[in-house]
Design an enzyme around this catalytic site. Structure first.
Site, PDB file in Angstrom:
ATOM      1  N   CYS A  77      13.664  -6.229   5.133  1.00 15.46           N
ATOM      2  CA  CYS A  77      15.111  -6.158   4.282  1.00 15.46           C
ATOM      3  C   CYS A  77      14.392  -6.172   2.684  1.00 15.46           C
ATOM      4  O   CYS A  77      13.665  -7.098   2.539  1.00 15.46           O
ATOM      5  CB  CYS A  77      15.694  -7.444   4.389  1.00 15.46           C
ATOM      6  SG  CYS A  77      17.122  -7.654   3.185  1.00 15.46           S
ATOM      7  N   CYS A 191      16.855   0.247   0.762  1.00 13.88           N
ATOM      8  CA  CYS A 191      17.445  -0.795   1.462  1.00 13.88           C
ATOM      9  C   CYS A 191      17.298  -0.398   2.916  1.00 13.88           C
ATOM     10  O   CYS A 191      17.406   0.934   3.174  1.00 13.88           O
ATOM     11  CB  CYS A 191      18.718  -1.016   0.989  1.00 13.88           C
ATOM     12  SG  CYS A 191      19.845  -1.825   2.161  1.00 13.88           S
TER      13      CYS A 191
END
Ligand code: DGL
Length: 267
Positions: A77, A191
């Site tokens: 992440c 992302c």
């Protein structure tokens, strides 16, 4: 120290995004036992403050590593990594691999010198990104856009739910509308949710735009750090762990199974 062959690689994300990293890890290390952690009780991270994200990620990873004894943790992440990687590394003994926006490869790829970056709102404002830009993209133009609706779109897509194509058009239009935006030829998917939408984004940006993300580098780094170790996967398949017991997440079953995650646990 030689790890127990059944000790998993723990991949951590706020939701389904880390699956884009898991796909690359599976390709390089098909024998590796994996525990995939979705902090879906904390999703989305991208609209939270730095303090909220840092506290949540360090607390959870502390509890998870104590309980499940992974051989390595991958923070799959960008938001969590750019904010909390350094502090998590300070407190945990286990090797930790982070995710950083792929600005370096994008700078090597661009012909026009204009790079777009799509991330969460929290990621695009990080000093970490400023430093990557200064180090690797000096002399190029890096245009950043925070796109929280793409996170929701990836979550919906993996549940087999319909996603409005206007979401992708808006992300492309936001970057194109910035000064020099019409010259973007390379887009960093900063992302982990966004590579799951690459086909839709490619359609929205049109021809002549290439996408890059950090997942290949992460997989190579994990393979390097675990070279020579023995692996033993459970015959029942690997475990997907959620922090929120949402019955609607049953919709994720087929997508998780495609990544070899056939067991589910709420933590
Ligand atoms: N997948 C995460 C990332 O790479 C963020 C998604 C969220 O907003 O929680 O940044």
């Amino acid at each position: 120290m030689t790890p127990n062959p059944a000790a998993p690689l723990l991949l951590f994300d706020s939701g389904v995004g880390g699956l884009s990293v898991l796909g690359k890890v599976r390709a390089l290390l098909p024998q590796a036992p994996v525990m995939y952690v979705s902090d879906n009780a904390g999703l989305p991270y991208g609209t939270k403050t730095e303090a909220q994200i840092a506290a949540r990620v360090s607390g959870l990873l502390g509890r998870l590593t104590e309980r499940f004894r992974p051989r390595l943790v991958c923070i799959a992440c960008n938001t969590a990594s750019t904010i909390a990687l350094a502090s998590v590394r300070e407190v945990l003994e286990v090797p930790i691999v982070g995710t950083v926006p792929a600005i370096k490869p994008a700078a090597a790829m661009t012909q026009t010198g204009v790079i777009g970056l799509l991330g969460t709102e929290a990621t695009i404002r990080q000093g970490y990104v400023d430093r990557l830009e200064a180090e690797f993209a000096a002399g190029k133009r890096l245009l950043r856009h925070g796109a929280p609706e793409l996170v929701a779109a990836a979550e919906a897509k993996l549940r087999g739910q319909p996603v409005d194509a206007a979401v992708f058009a808006r992300a492309a239009a936001a970057l194109r509308a910035m000064p020099d935006g019409e010259r973007i030829d390379t887009v960093v998917l900063a992302c982990t949710h966004f590579p799951l939408l690459e086909a839709e984004l490619a359609q929205a940006f049109g021809p002549g735009v290439r996408f890059v993300d950090g997942s290949d580098g992460i997989a190579r780094r994990i393979a390097f750090l675990t070279a020579g170790q023995a692996w033993e996967r459970s015959p029942q398949g690997d475990l997907a762990l959620f922090t929120n017991d949402d019955p609607a997440d049953a919709l994720l079953g087929p997508a998780l199974a495609r990544y070899g995650l056939t067991q589910r646990l709420v933590f």
